[in-house]
Every structure is written in C-alpha cells, then in structure tokens.
Design an enzyme around this catalytic site. Structure first.
Site, PDB file in Angstrom:
ATOM      1  N   ALA A  15      43.717  -4.420 -54.562  1.00 59.79           N
ATOM      2  CA  ALA A  15      43.027  -4.252 -53.691  1.00 59.79           C
ATOM      3  C   ALA A  15      41.729  -4.836 -53.524  1.00 59.79           C
ATOM      4  O   ALA A  15      40.757  -4.303 -52.370  1.00 59.79           O
ATOM      5  CB  ALA A  15      43.196  -2.656 -52.620  1.00 59.79           C
ATOM      6  N   LYS A  16      41.886  -5.866 -54.330  1.00 56.81           N
ATOM      7  CA  LYS A  16      39.991  -6.229 -54.733  1.00 56.81           C
ATOM      8  C   LYS A  16      39.618  -6.944 -52.794  1.00 56.81           C
ATOM      9  O   LYS A  16      38.774  -6.803 -52.715  1.00 56.81           O
ATOM     10  CB  LYS A  16      39.625  -7.168 -55.463  1.00 56.81           C
ATOM     11  CG  LYS A  16      39.992  -6.580 -56.862  1.00 56.81           C
ATOM     12  CD  LYS A  16      40.280  -7.689 -57.670  1.00 56.81           C
ATOM     13  CE  LYS A  16      41.177  -8.462 -58.358  1.00 56.81           C
ATOM     14  NZ  LYS A  16      43.147  -7.815 -58.422  1.00 56.81           N
ATOM     15  N   HIS A  41      44.896 -11.788 -51.882  1.00 56.09           N
ATOM     16  CA  HIS A  41      44.115 -10.742 -50.921  1.00 56.09           C
ATOM     17  C   HIS A  41      44.618 -10.595 -49.939  1.00 56.09           C
ATOM     18  O   HIS A  41      44.549 -12.185 -48.877  1.00 56.09           O
ATOM     19  CB  HIS A  41      42.347 -11.195 -52.081  1.00 56.09           C
ATOM     20  CG  HIS A  41      42.329 -12.713 -52.019  1.00 56.09           C
ATOM     21  ND1 HIS A  41      42.902 -13.010 -53.166  1.00 56.09           N
ATOM     22  CD2 HIS A  41      42.486 -13.713 -50.788  1.00 56.09           C
ATOM     23  CE1 HIS A  41      41.842 -14.145 -52.363  1.00 56.09           C
ATOM     24  NE2 HIS A  41      41.521 -14.574 -51.239  1.00 56.09           N
ATOM     25  N   ARG A 307      57.016  -3.871 -56.440  1.00 61.27           N
ATOM     26  CA  ARG A 307      55.929  -3.648 -57.394  1.00 61.27           C
ATOM     27  C   ARG A 307      56.400  -2.441 -58.590  1.00 61.27           C
ATOM     28  O   ARG A 307      56.765  -1.577 -57.868  1.00 61.27           O
ATOM     29  CB  ARG A 307      54.548  -4.063 -57.074  1.00 61.27           C
ATOM     30  CG  ARG A 307      54.122  -4.581 -56.841  1.00 61.27           C
ATOM     31  CD  ARG A 307      52.486  -4.715 -56.600  1.00 61.27           C
ATOM     32  NE  ARG A 307      52.050  -5.694 -55.647  1.00 61.27           N
ATOM     33  CZ  ARG A 307      51.379  -5.859 -54.655  1.00 61.27           C
ATOM     34  NH1 ARG A 307      50.584  -4.788 -54.039  1.00 61.27           N
ATOM     35  NH2 ARG A 307      50.929  -7.019 -53.571  1.00 61.27           N
ATOM     36  N   SER A 415      38.469   4.095 -51.182  1.00 63.82           N
ATOM     37  CA  SER A 415      39.457   3.611 -50.393  1.00 63.82           C
ATOM     38  C   SER A 415      40.197   3.827 -49.655  1.00 63.82           C
ATOM     39  O   SER A 415      41.113   4.775 -50.502  1.00 63.82           O
ATOM     40  CB  SER A 415      39.876   1.995 -50.406  1.00 63.82           C
ATOM     41  OG  SER A 415      41.000   1.537 -49.773  1.00 63.82           O
ATOM     42  N   VAL A 416      40.800   4.270 -48.622  1.00 65.02           N
ATOM     43  CA  VAL A 416      41.856   5.171 -47.700  1.00 65.02           C
ATOM     44  C   VAL A 416      43.038   4.868 -46.962  1.00 65.02           C
ATOM     45  O   VAL A 416      43.849   5.405 -45.803  1.00 65.02           O
ATOM     46  CB  VAL A 416      41.250   6.627 -47.095  1.00 65.02           C
ATOM     47  CG1 VAL A 416      41.002   7.843 -48.511  1.00 65.02           C
ATOM     48  CG2 VAL A 416      40.065   6.522 -46.505  1.00 65.02           C
ATOM     49  N   GLY A 417      42.631   3.673 -46.778  1.00 63.38           N
ATOM     50  CA  GLY A 417      43.208   2.641 -45.786  1.00 63.38           C
ATOM     51  C   GLY A 417      42.804   0.822 -45.910  1.00 63.38           C
ATOM     52  O   GLY A 417      41.949   1.183 -46.677  1.00 63.38           O
TER      53      GLY A 417
END
Ligand code: IMP
Length: 452
Positions: A15-16, A41, A307, A415-417
């Site tokens: 999640a870059k 991305h 994945r 990060s939470v979302g």
C-alpha cells in the site's frame, strides 16, 4: 537535503501508493525509478479510486512533476492507456509527466518471452510473473545486443534497428512451440511510430532534469515499486522481479546519488502477502489466510490474482529495513487484523533445528525455515474510524510497538483504511527511537529475544 524515498519492506503490495499520495503534498517532483507495468498502485482520493501502474500517483495533484526514469522498463501502450484514462477522467497530464529517453522499451516479444520462460526455471516451478515482459526486457537491457531505449524511437536508424531485432527474436521465439507468437515487423514499426509521436512531448533526459532539481533544492519523492524481498540481487532469488526493488535501487534507477536522500520510509503491511511463486514462511493456508485476503481485498491490482497471506514476518522485514536503509516505518492495513482474538508475529526462524534471526540467502533454506511465533492479543474494535494515536485500542498500539521494536525503527505512520483521511501519525515511539532522535540506541538493534 531534498529527497525522500518510500520503499516496500515485504514482497510488494504494501500500500505504498497511499503513502506516496499523502507525501506528494510536501514534494515538487515524484519519481518512479525501477520496474514497469508489473506494479500497480491504488489511490483513493475524494471518494474516487485511481489505479495506476507506470505513472506516479502524483499526477493527480497540481504543481507536481512526475518523472519515469531510465531504470524503468516502459511499455508505451501501457503509458498511453494510463494517460487516456487520466485525461478521460479530467486530469491534465501534459507537461506534468516526463519520461526518460534512457528507459528501455517493452516490446510485444518481451511479453511473449515472459510467457514462454516463466515455467522453465530449473526445477520447473514457475516464478508466477505478472506477464508484462519485465524480465525479458531487463535481460535485453543488460545483454545490449537486442535492446531499444525510448530515445531510440526518435532516431533515423530506428526502423533498421527494429527489423534487425525482430529477425533475431523471431528465431528465438520459433523454438517456443504453440505458445510462440509470430512477429510482424511492419505492424510493430507502425504501432511504435504512432505511440512515439504521442509520447514525444514527454520524453527527455530525466537524469539531467533530476540532478538540476536536487541541486536547486527542489523536494523529490522517490517511489519504489514492488518490495525489498523481490530485489533481484538481495531478494528471494530466483522468485524476485528483475530490478533492484530495495532502497539500494534508487541511485542506479534514477541517476540521483543516495546522498540527496535524507528521509527513507519503510512501508510494511501489518501482515504478510505474496503473489506468485516462492517461499512465504508465515503463510496461512487456512481460515486466518482467508480472513486476511477477504478483509484486506488481497487480489493483485495488475493481474487480480489472489495473494497468499500470512502473519507478519519480522525476520524478513527487519532484513529488508536494514538493507533498504530506512529510518522509520509506516504500518499499513492495520484495520485488516481486527476481529482476531490473537495475532502472531514471526520473530525468528528455525532452520534444520537451528534458531536464527538472519534472513537466509538461499531460497531453499528459506523454504525449510519454520517460523517461531510470538502471540499478542488481538482487538475487535473497528480501527477504520480512528484518526488519532490515542484512539487506537491498547492491543493495536502494542502490536505496532512490537513491530517497531523488532525492526529497530520507529513507526511514524499507521494506516487504518484506504482513504487519505484514514491515517494515524505517531510521534512518540518508546524505546524504538533511533540515535538521531535522542533515543541513544545504536542501530541496527537486535530483535528482542524470542520467548520459548
Ligand atoms: P515480474 O516482475 O512480472 O517479472 O514478476 C516477478 C515476481 O514479482 C512475481 O512473483 C510477481 O508476482 C512479483 N511482482 C512483480 N510486481 C509486483 C508488484 O507490484 N507487487 C507484488 N508482486 C509483484
């Protein structure tokens, strides 16, 4: 100094994109310096979802220049598809996008070779590539005899060069049996000329541009693609991608020496994932793996492949953090772990009865590694609504702090979302502070001893 880099510390898909999007606000230039259309991305901005592959997500912001450097292998059709998608949704690309004349071009034969060769590793296990021609294009780059760079498309001798390369490739592909595709030099030439004409205004010497930029003090953000453990030299070879996807790749890929980078952020998912072949020591081929895949939407951005999922592997991530030289961490997708009573972290491997915190250099040793787990309490609260560090449940805070301690770097971002707003910035970091922050602890720190 003006440079920041963002590097994945696992097998890609950390999640870059979201983090790069947040950081872009504080930079003038965003640089993509390795890989190609194998990367994907996703950025969620203002309720809209954007999926990009070659063009940095900085393109969504005004006043930011996006640079694709010579270290990238560039599929012109893929870039044009992205430009058309962006412009179709009202984003002006224009002079905001620069493409290096040194970038090697991915041709249709590279995609065909990727398909033919993927299943032919010694031992027969496929790498499970993205099928975007990445490995074959990098191989031709290093081999030189059959390589064509983006700048070459504008040279008078391009038709002759292309015909020469097509003739050689035709012979190679003829041995490929039914999977081989015939190559039509005239059709490829016509296609390339049409695409080159459209891309022309974006093509320039990006090395000179970036050196001028850093020397003038402009703020540059280097965006790594894939993750450190897929690095061709230092990852889980041969189950890797074909570029230096660790932090070590920034200089060679972009032409900007590492001395211009003053902030390196290592990005980890709160658990592990891998797409394609190769060992994943903490893989959970069970209800836990399904929980992670479904809650985390763990399906490839580029290929939609499911994945493989597992617990956080601190041995692998610590190796990656040291190798990529990161000073701080961002822990992404923490919300996905919610709803589990207990969460495990792998803190060591046992290989042939010997316990180690070193990451093996040979993939067969990694295959035999049995993870040693430490178990932490889970949480059931919904983290996706939390915006402040103090709002995180105690168990989630302890989990994040354990990752910081095991990797010897502070966690600055959680990060939470997927939305930009669903981000918690942390200031305090307990004993995970490095010496530069007055923590007084020498780096690299060893992980804490494993409980038996
Ligand atoms: P290639 O880069 O297409 O040659 O694929 C080599 C390996 O890297 C395969 O296991 C791919 O699944 C993996 N890979 C390549 N790009 C990415 C990515 O952006 N995220 C995750 N895995 C990737």
């Amino acid at each position: 100094m003006p440079g920041t880099c963002v590097i994945g510390l696992q097998w890609g898909d950390e999640a870059k994109g979201k983090l790069v999007d947040i950081l872009t606000e504080h930079h003038d230039i965003v640089v993509r310096y390795q890989g190609g259309a194998n990367a994907g991305h996703t950025v969620v901005s203002g309720g809209e979802t954007w999926k990009l592959s070659l063009i940095p997500s900085g393109i969504l912001r005004d006043g930011v220049t996006c640079v694709v450097t010579g270290g990238v292998v560039l599929d012109p059709a893929a870039v044009l598809r992205e430009i058309d998608m962006l412009e179709g949704r009202g984003v002006t690309v224009g002079s905001k996008l620069l493409l290096s004349d040194r970038a090697h071009v991915v041709f249709p034969w590279h995609v065909a070779e990727d398909r033919l060769l993927d299943a032919s590793l010694s031992g027969g296990e496929p790498i499970g590539t993205t099928g975007r021609g990445i490995g074959p294009c990098y191989r031709d780059k290093v081999g030189r005899a059959m390589a064509i760079r983006l700048g070459d498309l504008y040279r008078a001798d391009f038709p002759a060069t292309l015909r020469h390369v097509v003739a050689l490739k035709q012979r190679f592909l003829a041995g490929g049996g039914p999977a081989a595709v015939p190559l039509d030099a005239d059709a490829i030439l016509a296609d390339m000329r049409r695409m080159a004409a459209r891309l022309g205004p974006h093509v320039r010497d990006t090395t000179a541009y970036l050196l001028d930029a850093v020397e003038a003090g402009r703020r540059v953000l280097f965006e790594g693609a894939q993750g450190t453990l897929l690095d061709v030299d230092h990852g889980t070879y041969p189950f890797v991608t074909s570029s230096n996807s660790s932090g070590l790749g920034v200089g060679p890929g972009s032409g900007v020496p590492a001395r211009w980078i003053d902030r390196s952020i290592g990005v980890v998912k709160a658990y592990s994932t891998r797409v394609g072949g190769g060992p994943l020591p903490t893989e959970q081929d069970n209800a836990i793996g399904i929980h992670l895949r479904e809650r985390g939407n763990e399906y490839g951005t580029v290929t939609r492949r499911p994945r493989r999922c597992g617990w956080f592997d601190a041995v692998a991530a610590r190796y990656a953090a040291r190798l990529s030289g990161v000073d701080e961490l961002a822990v992404m997708l923490l919300d996905v772990l919610g709803g589990l009573d207990q969460i495990s972290i792998c803190t060591a491997y046992e290989i042939d009865g010997r316990r180690t915190t070193d990451f093996p250099s040979h993939v067969d040793d990694l295959r035999r590694a049995r993870p040693v787990y430490e178990t932490l309490p889970g949480w059931h609260e919904d983290l996706s609504v939390i915006r402040e560090q103090v709002g995180l449940p105690g168990a989630a805070q302890r989990y994040v702090e354990r990752i910081a301690a095991l990797l010897g770097r502070p966690v600055r971002i959680v990060s939470v979302g997927p939305d930009r707003a669903q981000t918690v910035f942390r200031d305090g970091d307990g004993d995970a502070r490095g010496p530069a922050e007055g923590g007084g602890l020498p780096w690299p720190r060893q992980p804490a001893p494993v409980r038996a």
